[in-house]
Each structure stands twice: as structure tokens, then as C-alpha cells.
Design an enzyme around this catalytic site. Structure first.
Site, PDB file in Angstrom:
ATOM      1  N   TYR A   1      -0.639  -4.465   7.773  1.00 54.74           N
ATOM      2  CA  TYR A   1      -0.093  -3.465   6.853  1.00 54.74           C
ATOM      3  C   TYR A   1       0.176  -2.190   7.655  1.00 54.74           C
ATOM      4  O   TYR A   1      -0.717  -1.697   8.348  1.00 54.74           O
ATOM      5  CB  TYR A   1      -1.062  -3.156   5.697  1.00 54.74           C
ATOM      6  CG  TYR A   1      -0.511  -2.066   4.811  1.00 54.74           C
ATOM      7  CD1 TYR A   1       0.457  -2.348   3.856  1.00 54.74           C
ATOM      8  CD2 TYR A   1      -0.899  -0.738   4.975  1.00 54.74           C
ATOM      9  CE1 TYR A   1       1.018  -1.341   3.073  1.00 54.74           C
ATOM     10  CE2 TYR A   1      -0.353   0.276   4.199  1.00 54.74           C
ATOM     11  CZ  TYR A   1       0.596  -0.026   3.249  1.00 54.74           C
ATOM     12  OH  TYR A   1       1.153   0.963   2.491  1.00 54.74           O
TER      13      TYR A   1
ATOM     14  N   TYR B   1       1.991   1.417  -6.659  1.00 58.68           N
ATOM     15  CA  TYR B   1       2.190  -0.013  -6.913  1.00 58.68           C
ATOM     16  C   TYR B   1       2.186  -0.329  -8.408  1.00 58.68           C
ATOM     17  O   TYR B   1       1.755  -1.402  -8.816  1.00 58.68           O
ATOM     18  CB  TYR B   1       1.113  -0.837  -6.173  1.00 58.68           C
ATOM     19  CG  TYR B   1       1.017  -0.474  -4.706  1.00 58.68           C
ATOM     20  CD1 TYR B   1       2.030  -0.824  -3.831  1.00 58.68           C
ATOM     21  CD2 TYR B   1      -0.059   0.265  -4.221  1.00 58.68           C
ATOM     22  CE1 TYR B   1       1.976  -0.470  -2.500  1.00 58.68           C
ATOM     23  CE2 TYR B   1      -0.128   0.635  -2.880  1.00 58.68           C
ATOM     24  CZ  TYR B   1       0.894   0.260  -2.023  1.00 58.68           C
ATOM     25  OH  TYR B   1       0.835   0.621  -0.714  1.00 58.68           O
TER      26      TYR B   1
ATOM     27  N   ASP C   1      -1.782   0.832  15.516  1.00 58.68           N
ATOM     28  CA  ASP C   1      -1.825   1.585  14.268  1.00 58.68           C
ATOM     29  C   ASP C   1      -3.297   1.737  13.879  1.00 58.68           C
ATOM     30  O   ASP C   1      -3.905   0.809  13.348  1.00 58.68           O
ATOM     31  CB  ASP C   1      -1.033   0.831  13.187  1.00 58.68           C
ATOM     32  CG  ASP C   1      -1.090   1.511  11.825  1.00 58.68           C
ATOM     33  OD1 ASP C   1      -1.886   2.459  11.660  1.00 58.68           O
ATOM     34  OD2 ASP C   1      -0.344   1.075  10.930  1.00 58.68           O
TER      35      ASP C   1
ATOM     36  N   LYS D   1      -4.891   8.951   7.565  1.00 57.07           N
ATOM     37  CA  LYS D   1      -6.028   8.809   6.651  1.00 57.07           C
ATOM     38  C   LYS D   1      -7.194   9.781   6.945  1.00 57.07           C
ATOM     39  O   LYS D   1      -7.128  10.925   6.530  1.00 57.07           O
ATOM     40  CB  LYS D   1      -6.465   7.349   6.615  1.00 57.07           C
ATOM     41  CG  LYS D   1      -5.407   6.477   5.911  1.00 57.07           C
ATOM     42  CD  LYS D   1      -5.947   5.168   5.388  1.00 57.07           C
ATOM     43  CE  LYS D   1      -5.024   4.561   4.368  1.00 57.07           C
ATOM     44  NZ  LYS D   1      -4.068   3.583   4.895  1.00 57.07           N
TER      45      LYS D   1
HETATM   46  C1  LIG Z   1      -2.610   3.448   4.922  1.00 57.99           C
HETATM   47  C2  LIG Z   1      -2.008   2.876   6.146  1.00 57.99           C
HETATM   48  C3  LIG Z   1      -0.679   3.193   6.521  1.00 57.99           C
HETATM   49  C4  LIG Z   1       0.215   4.068   5.683  1.00 57.99           C
HETATM   50  O1  LIG Z   1      -0.252   5.382   5.584  1.00 57.99           O
HETATM   51  P1  LIG Z   1       0.300   6.331   4.396  1.00 57.99           P
HETATM   52  O2  LIG Z   1      -0.343   7.647   4.679  1.00 57.99           O
HETATM   53  O3  LIG Z   1      -0.175   5.701   3.116  1.00 57.99           O
HETATM   54  O4  LIG Z   1       1.773   6.359   4.506  1.00 57.99           O
HETATM   55  C5  LIG Z   1      -0.185   2.637   7.688  1.00 57.99           C
HETATM   56  N1  LIG Z   1      -0.946   1.834   8.454  1.00 57.99           N
HETATM   57  C6  LIG Z   1      -2.222   1.524   8.127  1.00 57.99           C
HETATM   58  C7  LIG Z   1      -3.025   0.641   9.039  1.00 57.99           C
HETATM   59  C8  LIG Z   1      -2.786   2.016   6.952  1.00 57.99           C
HETATM   60  O5  LIG Z   1      -4.036   1.673   6.622  1.00 57.99           O
END
Ligand SMILES: *Cc1c(COP(=O)(O)O)cnc(C)c1O
Length: 426
Positions: free
Chosen positions: A146, A18, A247, A276
Site C-alpha cells: 500500500y 473509503y 516507503d 504519518k
Molecule cells: C498511509 C500510507 C501512505 C499514504 O499516506 P497518506 O498520508 O495517507 O497520503 C503511503 N504509504 C504507506 C506505507 C502508508 O502506510
């Protein structure tokens, strides 16, 4: 190379997240990390309140994870996954199926969270395409979310916070409902439930899926909501022939107090994204899991395959680390660690609520948030927290921490003191 020279080269050549190019704000040069501490080139040590963007739940250089990496490197670091397979990936996929909510049976391993969201959306679109319902190709989500930075994930990020206006005409136009009413323990708002029902019914013929972050909206604003809304989404999506995607890239592996946030609601989605903390923060990997129904649907189409195949799919080193990280988590009383951190965050942040510029303080599991009534001055905040011996990375109006689960009570206290100091000055 000496630190000043490294930083000069960094500013000239290295793009940071960013950020502009060339870089304007000098980053801190890290030389080593161990336990929950980052060591800087100037000799300072900082307690990491971020778990390296929420991934390093066991801290750095954990002997068990280091050993797993070395052991796997002694066998093979990588082989392609087309036509070949290997034990680390098979064990990982099986483990994920066993641990995630019942009904998710198939696992697509990929390189990053954003890619797993791409795969999840592709699964939804292709499922309806295969069943001959070609009009169903949009996603619905609530605002404040997000889901990553590649294009389809961007299209379901918060439309105001996610720089959508820059991409009008490029991003697919998804269906948005307002963000869920705030508060994990807040009573269910029936008018919001009615709104979800109305919009899902109205757009049912166009919708392939609903995608949300369960319980915690992370990078979209660090907001918590009542898990009951997830049960509502499950019922509505089932009633209207729409798939449901959770997600859990941020919430997976214990962060909210349950292994997966879906457990707060007792709900199984059709597709689940993980990332993550999947590898304990060592290497990049994510997964999209789905039910047999989704897989069967896709396999009945004109194109009976999921046309996706990253070069480094199911990388053996990464799979071995993920196996070791999950086993390590489950071998200990991690719920007690998360509860202990939650208690420390609540106690440490209690007085911050009375500060003049503080709009809200909230804690859930190992997540602590101070929301200000103005945008954080990142340079000031970084200076203040590092002077407290802590690493944090606030954004927008949010000063927050997601500490490694191995933080001691004293380290959690340092983190909350640094957050409070930043809230007072930044
Ligand atoms: C960090 C995150 C993503 C994206 O993951 P990257 O490994 O950075 O591409 C997608 N969804 C959520 C909820 C996240 O916290």
C-alpha cells in the site's frame, strides 16, 4: 450544536474515508482527546489502539507538542517556500538526514504520504530521463503493498486489494512480483530470491525503480517479512541500474522496534518516504529523501529541476511540531516502550490463536495483528471493541492495533482483550 444535529449534518454533507455519500454508517463523534483516550460526545472514553492511523505515537495533547505548536503560531503559521526559507524546516531537514540511514542527504517536504510517494516516483523517472535512458519509466513492486490513494501510488498498491480493475487504462502499468514470503523470522526462501533476480533482470531496461514497504506491509495486509529480502533488493537494483525506494510512511519513527525499518537490513535506499508519525499525529506532513546521486542525476537533465512545489510545502507549524515530536521521541528510551508494548501484545494475543475463526496472530514491535479466516463484520467489531472501552478500526480479515508508545501495560491489555473479543464475535 447538539450531537444528533451534528451527526445528521455529517451524514448529509461530509465524506469519510473509503465511504459512500451520503454516509451509511454513523461515525462516533469525538469531542476531545488526551493521552491515549478519545472522549466521545456521549461521555464515553475509548483507549485508542490505532494512534489515529499510526501517527499519534505520543498520544494526544502532549504538553511538549502543544507548546511547540503555540510557540510557532506566535511567530508565523505559514509562508510560501518558493524563494523563502525558515528555521523550522531547515532544522527538520537536517534532523531527518542525520537520523535516516547514511547516504540520504536531500529532503523534499510535502503535505501527505501519497504526495511523498508521487515525489519519490517522479525522482526515479526524472533521474533516468535526465541520463538519457528514457525507456526506464516503470516501477516494480511486490504484491500486498500500500503506497497511498493518488494515481501513481495507487498503481503500485496491491493490484487485487487496491481496486486496480476499476482503473485499467488509467493507472500506469507497473511490474508486480508475488508478495514476499511471510514472517519476520522466517528463513529466506531462495526460490523467491531467484524470482526477484529473474524479474528485475528481465525488466531492467524498463524499470526506473523498485518501491516497497520495508519489513511491514501495512494497509495492504499487515504482513511482515524477513529483512534479508531488502538486502537482496539492494544488490539486485544496484546490479541492474534500477533505483530503490523504501516507503517508511508506516514503519518510520520506531514502530517496528528500530527507528527506521531499513535498519533491520542495514540498507540505504536511493529514495525514502516518511509521513504519518513524522508529526506525532498533529498535522499532515511527509518527506521524500534522496541521495546526492539521485539529485545530481536530475540536475543534469534538460529540465534540471524537480518540478514539484506544494502550496503548503514545509509549513512552519507542521515543521515545528515534527521537530518537537522527533526530539521528544529521542529524549526517552523509546526502544524500551516499544519492547514493552510488544511483550504486552504477545502475551495478550497468545490465546487468540486458539479461537476457531482465527487464521493467524502476529506481533512485531508495537504492531499486533489477528487475522481471521473471514472478512470482519465492521459494525459488529466496532460495537464489541467500543463496549470494551477501546477504539480499533479493523479492515478486510484483520483486527489489528498500533497503539501510541505511551500506552501503559493495562491499556495494552485492554486493547488485546478488545481484539480478542472482536475475533470471537465479528
Ligand atoms: C498511509 C500510507 C501512505 C499514504 O499516506 P497518506 O498520508 O495517507 O497520503 C503511503 N504509504 C504507506 C506505507 C502508508 O502506510
Amino acid at each position: 450544536m447538539d450531537p444528533a444535529h451534528l451527526l445528521a449534518l455529517d451524514a448529509r454533507h461530509v465524506w469519510h474515508p473509503y465511504g459512500p455519500m451520503p454516509g451509511q454508517v454513523e461515525p462516533l463523534l469525538v469531542t476531545e482527546a488526551s493521552g491515549v483516550r478519545l472522549r466521545l460526545a456521549d461521555g464515553r472514553e475509548l483507549v485508542d489502539g490505532m494512534s489515529s492511523w499510526w501517527a499519534a505515537i505520543h498520544g494526544y495533547r502532549h504538553p511538549v507538542l502543544d507548546a511547540a505548536l503555540a510557540e510557532q503560531a506566535g511567530r508565523m503559521s505559514h509562508v510560501m517556500f518558493g524563494g523563502l526559507t525558515h528555521e523550522p524546516a531547515i532544522r527538520l531537514a537536517t534532523k531527518l538526514v542525520e537520523l535516516t540511514p547514511p547516504g540520504l542527504e536531500h529532503v523534499f517536504l510535502c503535505d501527505s504520504g501519497s504526495v511523498s510517494v508521487e515525489v519519490a516516483v517522479k525522482m526515479c523517472l526524472q533521474y533516468w530521463q535526465s541520463l538519457g535512458r528514457k525507456g526506464k519509466r516503470r516501477m516494480l513492486t511486490w504484491r500486498g503493498g500500500y503506497h497511498g490513494d493518488t494515481f501513481h501510488p495507487m498503481s503500485v498498491c496491491d493490484p487485487d486489494g487496491g481496486m486496480h480493475s476499476l482503473w485499467r487504462g488509467v493507472l500506469p502499468e507497473q511490474v508486480f512480483v508475488p508478495e514476499p514470503p511471510g514472517g519476520f523470522g522466517a528463513p529466506v526462501d531462495q526460490s523467491y530470491v531467484d524470482l526477484l533476480a529473474r524479474v528485475i533482470e528481465e525488466y531492467a531496461d524498463e524499470l526506473a525503480g523498485v518501491i516497497v514497504e520495508p519489513v511491514v506491509q501495512g494497509a495492504g495486509g499487515m504482513r511482515f517479512h524477513n529483512p534479508e529480502y531488502l538486502r537482496v533488493l539492494r544488490e539486485l537494483t544496484e546490479a541492474h541500474d534500477v533505483l530503490l525506494v523504501f516507503d517508511e510512511i508506516a514503519t518510520g519513527f520506531g514502530r517496528t522496534g528500530t527507528l527506521f525499518a531499513a535498519e533491520h537490513a542495514g540498507v540505504t535506499p536511493d529514495v525514502l518516504c516518511l509521513g504519518k508519525a513524522l508529526t506525532g499525529g498533529y498535522l499532515s506532513m511527509a518527506a521524500a529523501l534522496c541521495t546526492p546521486e539521485v539529485a545530481d542525476g536530475i540536475s543534469r537533465g534538460e529540465l534540471p529541476v524537480l518540478a514539484h512545489g506544494p502550496t503548503f510545502m514545509a509549513n512552519p507549524l507542521t515543521s515545528a511540531i515534527a521537530n518537537a515530536s522527533i526530539d521528544l521521541l529521542l529524549s526517552q528510551d523509546w526502544q524500551a516502550s516499544v519492547r514493552r508494548i510488544e511483550t504486552g501484545l504477545r502475551a495478550g494475543l497468545a490465546r487468540a490463536a486458539d479461537l476457531p475463526a482465527v487464521a493467524d496472530v502476529r506481533v512485531l514491535g508495537a504492531i499486533g495483528v489477528i487475522q481471521l479466516d473471514h472478512e470482519v463484520d465492521l459494525a459488529v467489531a466496532t460495537k464489541v471493541v467500543t463496549e470494551c472501552g477501546v477504539w480499533l478500526r479493523p479492515f478486510r480479515d484483520l483486527i489489528y492495533a498500533m497503539p501510541p508508545f505511551v500506552c501503559t501495560d493495562a491499556e495494552v491489555r485492554s486493547i488485546t482483550e478488545a481484539m480478542t473479543a472482536a475475533a470471537r464475535t465479528a
